[in-house]
Each structure stands twice: as C-alpha cells, then as structure tokens.
Design an enzyme around this catalytic site. Structure first.
Site, PDB file in Angstrom:
ATOM      1  N   LYS A  18      10.311  -3.301  24.182  1.00 56.18           N
ATOM      2  CA  LYS A  18       9.271  -2.421  23.647  1.00 56.18           C
ATOM      3  C   LYS A  18       8.654  -1.677  24.821  1.00 56.18           C
ATOM      4  O   LYS A  18       8.724  -2.146  25.966  1.00 56.18           O
ATOM      5  CB  LYS A  18       8.194  -3.278  22.965  1.00 56.18           C
ATOM      6  N   GLY A  62       3.753   5.083   0.152  1.00 54.66           N
ATOM      7  CA  GLY A  62       4.236   6.060   1.122  1.00 54.66           C
ATOM      8  C   GLY A  62       5.755   6.117   1.133  1.00 54.66           C
ATOM      9  O   GLY A  62       6.410   5.877   0.116  1.00 54.66           O
TER      10      GLY A  62
HETATM   11  P1  NAD Z   1       3.557   5.814   5.172  1.00 52.07           P
HETATM   12  O1  NAD Z   1       2.489   6.288   6.103  1.00 52.07           O
HETATM   13  O2  NAD Z   1       4.571   6.774   4.659  1.00 52.07           O
HETATM   14  O3  NAD Z   1       2.868   5.127   3.893  1.00 52.07           O
HETATM   15  C1  NAD Z   1       1.712   4.358   3.924  1.00 52.07           C
HETATM   16  C2  NAD Z   1       0.999   4.559   2.601  1.00 52.07           C
HETATM   17  O4  NAD Z   1      -0.137   3.688   2.555  1.00 52.07           O
HETATM   18  C3  NAD Z   1       0.464   5.990   2.406  1.00 52.07           C
HETATM   19  O5  NAD Z   1       0.811   6.450   1.120  1.00 52.07           O
HETATM   20  C4  NAD Z   1      -1.041   5.824   2.563  1.00 52.07           C
HETATM   21  O6  NAD Z   1      -1.776   6.768   1.810  1.00 52.07           O
HETATM   22  C5  NAD Z   1      -1.246   4.406   2.048  1.00 52.07           C
HETATM   23  N1  NAD Z   1      -2.471   3.768   2.497  1.00 52.07           N
HETATM   24  C6  NAD Z   1      -3.169   3.954   3.651  1.00 52.07           C
HETATM   25  N2  NAD Z   1      -4.253   3.175   3.664  1.00 52.07           N
HETATM   26  C7  NAD Z   1      -4.234   2.458   2.522  1.00 52.07           C
HETATM   27  C8  NAD Z   1      -5.084   1.454   1.975  1.00 52.07           C
HETATM   28  N3  NAD Z   1      -6.182   1.044   2.593  1.00 52.07           N
HETATM   29  N4  NAD Z   1      -4.730   0.897   0.789  1.00 52.07           N
HETATM   30  C9  NAD Z   1      -3.617   1.309   0.142  1.00 52.07           C
HETATM   31  N5  NAD Z   1      -2.795   2.268   0.594  1.00 52.07           N
HETATM   32  C10 NAD Z   1      -3.103   2.815   1.777  1.00 52.07           C
HETATM   33  O7  NAD Z   1       4.229   4.581   5.922  1.00 52.07           O
HETATM   34  P2  NAD Z   1       5.674   3.936   5.603  1.00 52.07           P
HETATM   35  O8  NAD Z   1       6.675   4.551   6.490  1.00 52.07           O
HETATM   36  O9  NAD Z   1       5.887   3.902   4.129  1.00 52.07           O
HETATM   37  O10 NAD Z   1       5.430   2.444   6.134  1.00 52.07           O
HETATM   38  C11 NAD Z   1       4.661   1.512   5.393  1.00 52.07           C
HETATM   39  C12 NAD Z   1       4.531   0.212   6.185  1.00 52.07           C
HETATM   40  O11 NAD Z   1       5.844  -0.307   6.449  1.00 52.07           O
HETATM   41  C13 NAD Z   1       3.871   0.380   7.556  1.00 52.07           C
HETATM   42  O12 NAD Z   1       3.133  -0.782   7.847  1.00 52.07           O
HETATM   43  C14 NAD Z   1       5.052   0.478   8.507  1.00 52.07           C
HETATM   44  O13 NAD Z   1       4.721   0.041   9.810  1.00 52.07           O
HETATM   45  C15 NAD Z   1       6.025  -0.474   7.845  1.00 52.07           C
HETATM   46  N6  NAD Z   1       7.442  -0.183   8.179  1.00 52.07           N
HETATM   47  C16 NAD Z   1       7.984   1.023   7.864  1.00 52.07           C
HETATM   48  C17 NAD Z   1       9.325   1.280   8.182  1.00 52.07           C
HETATM   49  C18 NAD Z   1       9.963   2.604   7.817  1.00 52.07           C
HETATM   50  O14 NAD Z   1      11.204   2.686   7.854  1.00 52.07           O
HETATM   51  N7  NAD Z   1       9.213   3.620   7.463  1.00 52.07           N
HETATM   52  C19 NAD Z   1      10.088   0.304   8.812  1.00 52.07           C
HETATM   53  C20 NAD Z   1       9.511  -0.935   9.113  1.00 52.07           C
HETATM   54  C21 NAD Z   1       8.172  -1.165   8.784  1.00 52.07           C
END
Ligand code: NAD
Length: 357
Positions: free
Chosen positions: A80, A179
């Site tokens: 990292k 999201g």
């Molecule tokens: P994203 O930003 O697209 O989606 C997050 C969603 O959560 C958004 O719609 C946002 O409006 C909502 N949100 C924010 N605060 C909130 C709250 N207090 N209550 C409810 N909803 C809330 O992110 P993502 O890419 O969908 O990732 C989601 C999670 O998964 C994150 O924790 C990320 O670290 C983890 N993750 C994502 C990936 C990936 O491939 N995108 C991979 C591994 C882990």
C-alpha cells in the site's frame, strides 16, 4: 516515530519514505509481503494529522492487502502507499508523476492502484513514469460490477450457512448505500427473489430502487433497526460498532464496504449475538480480482468465474470458524496466514542450497 516497534508492524518486508521538494510529494510505500508475488495495493492520499498516523495507516492497510490478495487466489502479495496531503488542494499531475518514479524504484515489487483520494486519472498520470500501475482510466474498466458479483456470491454462501437456504427467494436484505456497488448488488438480489430495504443520501437512487426493484426505503439511521435477515453495508466503514450491533435484527452481515468493523473486537460482539459476519475483505475482493484480469485481453467470463470463487472461500471460512471455535473474521485471517506459510515453505524448499539436497 518508530517502525519496527509500532503496534501495526507485522514483519513487513519494506517500508520506504520519499520526499520531493519540487512537487511537494511526501509519501510512504509499505510492502507487507511479496511471498505470493509482487505487492499490489492502492495509493491513498489523505491529510493525516501527523506522520505517525500516516505510517500506522500504511502498515495496517498493506497487511490487509496481503490477506485479501491471498484469499482472492491472486498471484500478488500485499502493499500500500500513502501520500500525505489534501487530495483536493495539494495534488498536481507533477506530484503524481513523481509518485510513479517512487513506485518504479521498487523495480516491479510494488504495483500501485487507486484508493481513497486518488482516481483513475491519477493512475494515468502515474503510468507516465512507471509501468507498475493498475486501474488506469484509459483501459476503460469499472471494477464495481465485479465487486457486486463477489458480494452477491459471498452473501449467498452466508445465507446458506446461517439460514440453511439454498437460494435467496424471500430473504430480506437491508442494503445501505446504492452507489456503484450497492445498486448492482441490489439489482442482483432482486433478480434472485430477495426482498429489499434500502437507504442512501441520494434521493434519486432511492426513487430508482423503489421503482425498479420494489425496495422499501428507510431513513439513514433506521437501516440498523430494519427487520431483515441480512444487513449489507455498501457505503461507509465502521458501521459495526457499540451503537449499531445491539440494534441489528439481521442474523447475517454481508456487504461491500471496507473496514466494516469499527474495531476488531466488534467481530467478537457480532459472534456473541449469534450474527454471522462475512469478512469484508474477502467479500469485496471482486474489485481487485477484476483489476488483475484487466488489459487488452480482458475475458469477462473468466474474470467473473474467478470472482465467483468467493462463495467457496466464504464456505471454507465458515467451516474453519466452526472447526476452530472462532468467529469468521479470525478464521479468514488464519486461512490467509496458512496459505502464506505454505507458499513460504515451498519457496524455502525451492531455494535450498544444492549441498543440502
Ligand atoms: P459509491 O461512492 O459509488 O457509493 C456509495 C453510496 O453510499 C453512494 O450512493 C452514497 O450516496 C451512499 N452513502 C453515503 N453516505 C451514506 C450514508 N450515511 N448512509 C447511506 N448511504 C450513504 O461507492 P462504491 O464504489 O459503491 O463503494 C461502496 C463501498 O464498497 C465503499 O466502502 C468502498 O470502499 C467499498 N468497495 C468498493 C469497491 C468497488 O469496486 N467500487 C471495491 C471494494 C470495496
């Protein structure tokens, strides 16, 4: 600031600090383990309170990547990097190119990707000074559907384990965050017959889920009290804590968010309450698996078949937890450590001096 005696130091192979006066880059790269292969892990840019906080974070995150990559069956170790600074105000393309030179100084032992505070555009800038970068925008891939598919397969395995159900028909799931990952997961769950309760700060996403998936919308805090079988955190970290765990009615926690347990002890608290926890770093590895397969020869079917193996890994973890009488978050770490020890033993054997044969 100490390294070797830091509580977060866990036999990390390399920790390197880099400063560049011209671009203002202040960065740390930490390689926890290259036993399984080159260390892959994201570059986080964050305005840390002090250097010690940055060091603690990079040590903790790189160790986590070793376990995540090992259990995702990737030929990658764990590493990292962190850039100390405000991602909105301090970042420049020149700083990213200098970061690429720092990454390149590891000669391929560290592969960088995006993380909190960095973007695919930043990776494209880094790619100008090193080839050891993944998740570059020009490649045009979004790992989120892969992540959602892995969460779906792991959630299915957890439902089989905790509820004895062979499918998701009628299973009630609370999805927190619609999201990139959360909405795709919700879509898959709906198609499999699950009944959805959802929350988000984004009213448009909620309206869409109501319309397309027949989901019931609840308030941001009410999601913890929802009368459901599964709580799927897909927004924020640390939502499993002293406040929320006693409120959960779900018998399973399975979601995409990183670092769901506020502290490791909260994994024990879930087990005490009889709630089955599907460890986040195993469940959300679809993204990193997707990144592994990306490139000009991308094969979607092979990639999704690899991601689908998360279901089997999750079943192995639940079995290990039962056999050893421990909660799943500890069982996952043990499985990963066993894999590393076996790989290390194999390497030692291969490296044995001829005279000892
Ligand atoms: P994203 O930003 O697209 O989606 C997050 C969603 O959560 C958004 O719609 C946002 O409006 C909502 N949100 C924010 N605060 C909130 C709250 N207090 N209550 C409810 N909803 C809330 O992110 P993502 O890419 O969908 O990732 C989601 C999670 O998964 C994150 O924790 C990320 O670290 C983890 N993750 C994502 C990936 C990936 O491939 N995108 C991979 C591994 C882990």
């Amino acid at each position: 600031m100490s390294v070797f005696s830091s509580p977060s130091f866990d036999e990390h192979e390399d920790v390197a600090f880099h400063y560049d006066g011209e671009t203002g880059l202040k960065a740390i790269i930490s390689l926890h383990s290259t036993v399984m292969g080159p260390a892959l892990g994201g570059c986080r840019m964050w305005a840390y309170d002090d250097d010690a906080a940055a060091l603690t974070d990079v040590l903790r995150l790189s160790r986590g990547m070793t376990f995540k990559n090992a259990l995702a069956d990737l030929p990658w170790g764990g590493g990292k990097s962190v850039i100390i600074g405000n991602a909105k105000t301090d970042k420049t393309p020149a700083m990213m190119r200098e970061m690429g030179r720092f990454v390149d100084s590891f000669g391929g032992r560290y592969i960088v990707a995006e993380d909190v505070g960095t973007t695919p555009e930043d990776m494209a800038e880094i790619a100008k000074t090193t080839r050891n970068v993944r998740g570059v925008k020009s490649v045009g891939f979004d790992p989120s559907p892969g992540t959602a598919y892995g969460v779906f397969k792991g959630l299915e395995a957890a439902v089989g384990e905790a509820l004895g159900a062979s499918d998701l028909k009628g299973v009630r799931v609370a999805v927190q965050g619609l999201g990139h990952v959360g909405y795709d997961l919700a879509r898959r769950l709906h198609a499999a017959g699950a009944v959805l309760t959802v929350t988000d700060i984004d009213a448009a996403a909620l309206a869409r889920a109501e319309r397309e998936l027949g989901a019931t919308v609840v308030g941001l805090d009410a999601i913890y009290d929802a009368d459901v079988d599964v709580y799927a955190p897909c927004a924020l970290g640390a939502t499993l804590n002293d406040d929320t765990i006693p409120r959960l009615k779900a018998s399973i926690v399975a979601g995409a968010a990183n670092n769901q347990l506020a502290e490791t002890r909260h994994g024990d608290r879930l087990a005490d309450r009889g709630i089955l926890y599907a460890p986040d770093y195993v469940l959300n590895a679809g993204g990193v698996i997707h990144i592994y397969h990306e490139g000009p020869d991308f094969d979607r079917d092979a990639t999704f078949a690899h991601i689908g193996r998360i279901g089997g890994t999750m079943r192995d973890i639940f079995r290990r937890a039962k056999d050893d009488g421990i909660p799943p978050h500890i069982a996952a770490d043990r499985l990963a450590k066993d894999k590393l020890a076996a790989a290390k033993a194999g390497q030692r054997k291969a490296n044995r001096p001829l005279a000892a044969e």
